[in-house]
Design a protein around this motif. Structure first.
Motif, PDB file in Angstrom:
ATOM      1  N   GLU A  28      10.650  -0.733   0.804  1.00 12.89           N
ATOM      2  CA  GLU A  28       9.212  -0.655   1.081  1.00 12.89           C
ATOM      3  C   GLU A  28       8.912  -0.523   2.573  1.00 12.89           C
ATOM      4  OE1 GLU A  28       9.955  -5.061  -0.134  1.00 12.89           O
ATOM      5  OE2 GLU A  28      10.728  -3.060  -0.644  1.00 12.89           O
ATOM      6  N   THR A  29       9.814  -1.032   3.425  1.00  8.39           N
ATOM      7  CA  THR A  29       9.556  -0.960   4.861  1.00  8.39           C
ATOM      8  C   THR A  29       9.572   0.483   5.349  1.00  8.39           C
ATOM      9  OG1 THR A  29      10.780  -3.042   5.026  1.00  8.39           O
ATOM     10  CG2 THR A  29      10.148  -1.992   7.088  1.00  8.39           C
ATOM     11  N   HIS A  30      10.374   1.315   4.721  1.00  8.73           N
ATOM     12  CA  HIS A  30      10.420   2.730   5.072  1.00  8.73           C
ATOM     13  C   HIS A  30       9.034   3.361   4.915  1.00  8.73           C
ATOM     14  CE1 HIS A  30      11.789   6.859   5.314  1.00  8.73           C
ATOM     15  NE2 HIS A  30      11.420   7.104   4.070  1.00  8.73           N
ATOM     16  N   TYR A  31       8.380   3.078   3.794  1.00  9.10           N
ATOM     17  CA  TYR A  31       7.046   3.635   3.549  1.00  9.10           C
ATOM     18  C   TYR A  31       6.020   3.028   4.502  1.00  9.10           C
ATOM     19  CZ  TYR A  31       9.511   4.629  -0.810  1.00  9.10           C
ATOM     20  OH  TYR A  31      10.436   5.034  -1.727  1.00  9.10           O
ATOM     21  N   ASP A  58       5.120  15.475  -1.001  1.00 11.08           N
ATOM     22  CA  ASP A  58       4.662  14.725  -2.169  1.00 11.08           C
ATOM     23  C   ASP A  58       4.552  13.235  -1.845  1.00 11.08           C
ATOM     24  OD1 ASP A  58       3.962  14.565  -4.991  1.00 11.08           O
ATOM     25  OD2 ASP A  58       5.870  13.527  -5.236  1.00 11.08           O
ATOM     26  N   LEU A  59       5.533  12.719  -1.077  1.00 10.24           N
ATOM     27  CA  LEU A  59       5.528  11.300  -0.724  1.00 10.24           C
ATOM     28  C   LEU A  59       4.428  10.963   0.281  1.00 10.24           C
ATOM     29  CD1 LEU A  59       6.761   8.427  -0.645  1.00 10.24           C
ATOM     30  CD2 LEU A  59       8.291   9.261   1.158  1.00 10.24           C
ATOM     31  N   LEU A  60       4.461  11.621   1.433  1.00 13.13           N
ATOM     32  CA  LEU A  60       3.589  11.225   2.541  1.00 13.13           C
ATOM     33  C   LEU A  60       2.147  11.696   2.377  1.00 13.13           C
ATOM     34  CD1 LEU A  60       5.967  11.789   5.604  1.00 13.13           C
ATOM     35  CD2 LEU A  60       5.614   9.721   4.269  1.00 13.13           C
ATOM     36  N   ILE A  61       1.955  12.865   1.771  1.00 10.21           N
ATOM     37  CA  ILE A  61       0.605  13.410   1.610  1.00 10.21           C
ATOM     38  C   ILE A  61       0.011  13.001   0.259  1.00 10.21           C
ATOM     39  CG2 ILE A  61      -0.806  15.496   1.574  1.00 10.21           C
ATOM     40  CD1 ILE A  61       0.500  15.025   4.293  1.00 10.21           C
ATOM     41  N   ASN A  62       0.697  13.350  -0.838  1.00  8.34           N
ATOM     42  CA  ASN A  62       0.124  13.141  -2.168  1.00  8.34           C
ATOM     43  C   ASN A  62       0.107  11.679  -2.611  1.00  8.34           C
ATOM     44  OD1 ASN A  62      -0.098  15.911  -2.242  1.00  8.34           O
ATOM     45  ND2 ASN A  62       1.730  16.213  -3.505  1.00  8.34           N
ATOM     46  N   LYS A  63       1.156  10.929  -2.240  1.00  2.00           N
ATOM     47  CA  LYS A  63       1.258   9.543  -2.719  1.00  2.00           C
ATOM     48  C   LYS A  63       0.756   8.527  -1.687  1.00  2.00           C
ATOM     49  CE  LYS A  63       4.909  10.562  -6.046  1.00  2.00           C
ATOM     50  NZ  LYS A  63       6.357  10.500  -6.343  1.00  2.00           N
ATOM     51  N   LEU A  64       1.252   8.610  -0.459  1.00  2.00           N
ATOM     52  CA  LEU A  64       0.825   7.648   0.555  1.00  2.00           C
ATOM     53  C   LEU A  64      -0.534   7.982   1.164  1.00  2.00           C
ATOM     54  CD1 LEU A  64       4.141   6.820   2.493  1.00  2.00           C
ATOM     55  CD2 LEU A  64       3.079   5.599   0.599  1.00  2.00           C
ATOM     56  N   HIS A  65      -0.968   9.234   1.016  1.00  2.00           N
ATOM     57  CA  HIS A  65      -2.284   9.677   1.529  1.00  2.00           C
ATOM     58  C   HIS A  65      -2.418   9.471   3.034  1.00  2.00           C
ATOM     59  CE1 HIS A  65      -3.854   8.641  -2.780  1.00  2.00           C
ATOM     60  NE2 HIS A  65      -3.211   9.798  -2.751  1.00  2.00           N
ATOM     61  N   TYR A 274      -4.289  -2.370   8.778  1.00  2.00           N
ATOM     62  CA  TYR A 274      -4.738  -1.411   7.755  1.00  2.00           C
ATOM     63  C   TYR A 274      -4.549  -2.026   6.359  1.00  2.00           C
ATOM     64  CZ  TYR A 274      -4.136   1.674  11.770  1.00  2.00           C
ATOM     65  OH  TYR A 274      -4.200   2.247  13.025  1.00  2.00           O
ATOM     66  N   PRO A 275      -5.331  -3.047   6.033  1.00  2.00           N
ATOM     67  CA  PRO A 275      -5.118  -3.757   4.756  1.00  2.00           C
ATOM     68  C   PRO A 275      -5.193  -2.847   3.532  1.00  2.00           C
ATOM     69  CG  PRO A 275      -7.218  -4.384   5.792  1.00  2.00           C
ATOM     70  CD  PRO A 275      -6.449  -3.617   6.805  1.00  2.00           C
ATOM     71  N   GLN A 276      -6.041  -1.802   3.589  1.00  2.00           N
ATOM     72  CA  GLN A 276      -6.145  -0.910   2.429  1.00  2.00           C
ATOM     73  C   GLN A 276      -4.856  -0.116   2.215  1.00  2.00           C
ATOM     74  OE1 GLN A 276      -9.865   1.040   3.696  1.00  2.00           O
ATOM     75  NE2 GLN A 276     -10.757   0.384   1.749  1.00  2.00           N
ATOM     76  N   SER A 282       1.804  -1.254  -1.586  1.00  2.00           N
ATOM     77  CA  SER A 282       2.266  -2.316  -2.487  1.00  2.00           C
ATOM     78  C   SER A 282       2.032  -1.931  -3.953  1.00  2.00           C
ATOM     79  CB  SER A 282       1.530  -3.629  -2.183  1.00  2.00           C
ATOM     80  OG  SER A 282       1.809  -4.044  -0.864  1.00  2.00           O
ATOM     81  N   ASN A 283       0.878  -1.306  -4.219  1.00  2.00           N
ATOM     82  CA  ASN A 283       0.584  -0.890  -5.598  1.00  2.00           C
ATOM     83  C   ASN A 283       1.507   0.235  -6.064  1.00  2.00           C
ATOM     84  OD1 ASN A 283      -1.474  -2.732  -6.031  1.00  2.00           O
ATOM     85  ND2 ASN A 283      -3.070  -1.384  -5.218  1.00  2.00           N
ATOM     86  N   LEU A 284       1.786   1.180  -5.161  1.00  2.00           N
ATOM     87  CA  LEU A 284       2.710   2.260  -5.521  1.00  2.00           C
ATOM     88  C   LEU A 284       4.080   1.704  -5.891  1.00  2.00           C
ATOM     89  CD1 LEU A 284       1.926   4.941  -2.760  1.00  2.00           C
ATOM     90  CD2 LEU A 284       1.345   5.072  -5.186  1.00  2.00           C
ATOM     91  N   LEU A 285       4.520   0.677  -5.159  1.00  2.00           N
ATOM     92  CA  LEU A 285       5.813   0.070  -5.425  1.00  2.00           C
ATOM     93  C   LEU A 285       5.795  -0.680  -6.775  1.00  2.00           C
ATOM     94  CD1 LEU A 285       6.444  -1.128  -1.805  1.00  2.00           C
ATOM     95  CD2 LEU A 285       8.051   0.290  -3.081  1.00  2.00           C
ATOM     96  N   LYS A 286       4.712  -1.399  -7.034  1.00  2.00           N
ATOM     97  CA  LYS A 286       4.588  -2.127  -8.291  1.00  2.00           C
ATOM     98  C   LYS A 286       4.590  -1.165  -9.477  1.00  2.00           C
ATOM     99  CE  LYS A 286       1.969  -6.016  -6.428  1.00  2.00           C
ATOM    100  NZ  LYS A 286       0.584  -6.553  -6.249  1.00  2.00           N
ATOM    101  N   GLN A 287       3.924  -0.037  -9.294  1.00  2.00           N
ATOM    102  CA  GLN A 287       3.843   0.956 -10.375  1.00  2.00           C
ATOM    103  C   GLN A 287       5.094   1.846 -10.439  1.00  2.00           C
ATOM    104  OE1 GLN A 287       0.323   3.046  -9.205  1.00  2.00           O
ATOM    105  NE2 GLN A 287      -1.011   1.253  -9.450  1.00  2.00           N
TER     106      GLN A 287
END
Length: 290
Positions: A28-31, A58-65, A274-276, A282-287
């Motif tokens: 998770e620290t990488h993200y 896909d990772l940085l734009i589509n998922k991490l936004h 950046y709490p959001q 964290s949610n991406l990791l949980k899912q």
């Protein structure tokens, strides 16, 4: 009014997937590192370009936004390259630049803009590294193995340019430097597997050593962000505890990434600033989306 410097980041997925947790203590620290790096750059710079591959987009734009202003999947062309030669992703990003730029690694976080002397220089880099044991031993091994060099390797003090940040206005220099790196690699591919440190050990010579030596031989002055940083003080670049008063620039160099306390402090920083985004990662990791 002069246009603000363009920031560039590069992400070659294949290289990051080649090491456990992409080099960090936890996946998770990488993200979180990429999020904090991009978000802090966005505080001070309007234009942040991402040079990546399809998977990285896909990772940085589509998922991490993450708020990159543009991205290119040029690094798909590296699909057949050995991911241990991770610097190829960075070299490809330098080579394609058509306007002044500063390339910033994803483990760097800034708390104020780069000085004008850095933004306006022909060639910039982070700092000089002098007589690092790893580099000296590697260069000696390469000489003994008859590696091809585009110029006679130095036999005295060994200098390298740390390229946590690198770039500038002299685009012709970077085109020539990238060609020189490719020539070095292509001329020595058959010897890389025999290096005692493995194929990945070639990265610092390809990137840092060739950069310093080529600039010197061309009579080019390199403007360093931290001009006089002795090796005994490099660790200060990793100390989150000094932010933001004593330092405004953090670079999580080398083995520091593998320390659990580094991951903990980075996560806390992202959570506070950046709490959001912290919640989103964290949610991406949980899912199990990432």
């Amino acid at each position: 009014m002069m246009k603000k410097t363009k920031i560039v980041q590069s992400y070659w997925s294949k290289a990051y997937k080649n090491s456990p947790n992409s080099g960090w203590a936890f996946r998770e620290t990488h993200y979180m590192s990429w999020a904090l790096s991009c978000l802090q750059l966005k505080q001070f710079y309007d234009e942040i370009e991402l040079i990546t591959d399809s998977e990285g987009a896909d990772l940085l734009i589509n998922k991490l936004h993450l708020p990159y202003t543009s991205y290119l999947t040029t690094l798909d062309k590296l699909n057949d390259e050995n991911p241990a030669i991770w610097t190829l992703g960075k070299i490809a990003a330098y080579e394609m630049q058509q306007e002044p730029f500063i390339h910033v690694d994803g483990d760097i976080y800034i708390w104020k803009p780069f000085p004008k002397r850095i933004e306006n220089a022909g060639i910039v880099a982070q700092n000089i590294e002098k007589n690092y044991t790893f580099g000296i031993n590697l260069l000696g091994e390469m000489r003994n193995m008859d590696f091809f060099f585009p110029f006679l390797p130095s036999t005295g003090d060994m200098y390298e340019s740390n390229m946590g940040i690198v770039g500038g206005h002299d685009l012709d220099f970077f085109k020539d430097y990238c060609s020189l790196v490719y020539n070095f690699l292509d001329s020595n591919r058959d010897k890389l597997e025999s290096l005692s440190g493995g194929v990945s050990s070639v990265n610092t010579i390809m990137e840092q050593y060739l950069m310093y030596e080529y600039a010197k031989r061309r009579g080019k002055e390199v403007e360093y962000l931290i001009p006089n940083l002795p090796s005994s003080r490099m660790y200060k670049l990793t100390l989150f505890s000094l932010l933001p008063i004593d330092v405004s620039f953090i670079h999580n160099i080398g083995s520091n990434k593998k320390r659990e306390i580094t991951s903990d402090r980075l996560a806390r920083l992202l959570y506070c600033a950046y709490p959001q985004y912290y919640a989103h990662v964290s949610n991406l990791l949980k899912q199990k989306t990432v």
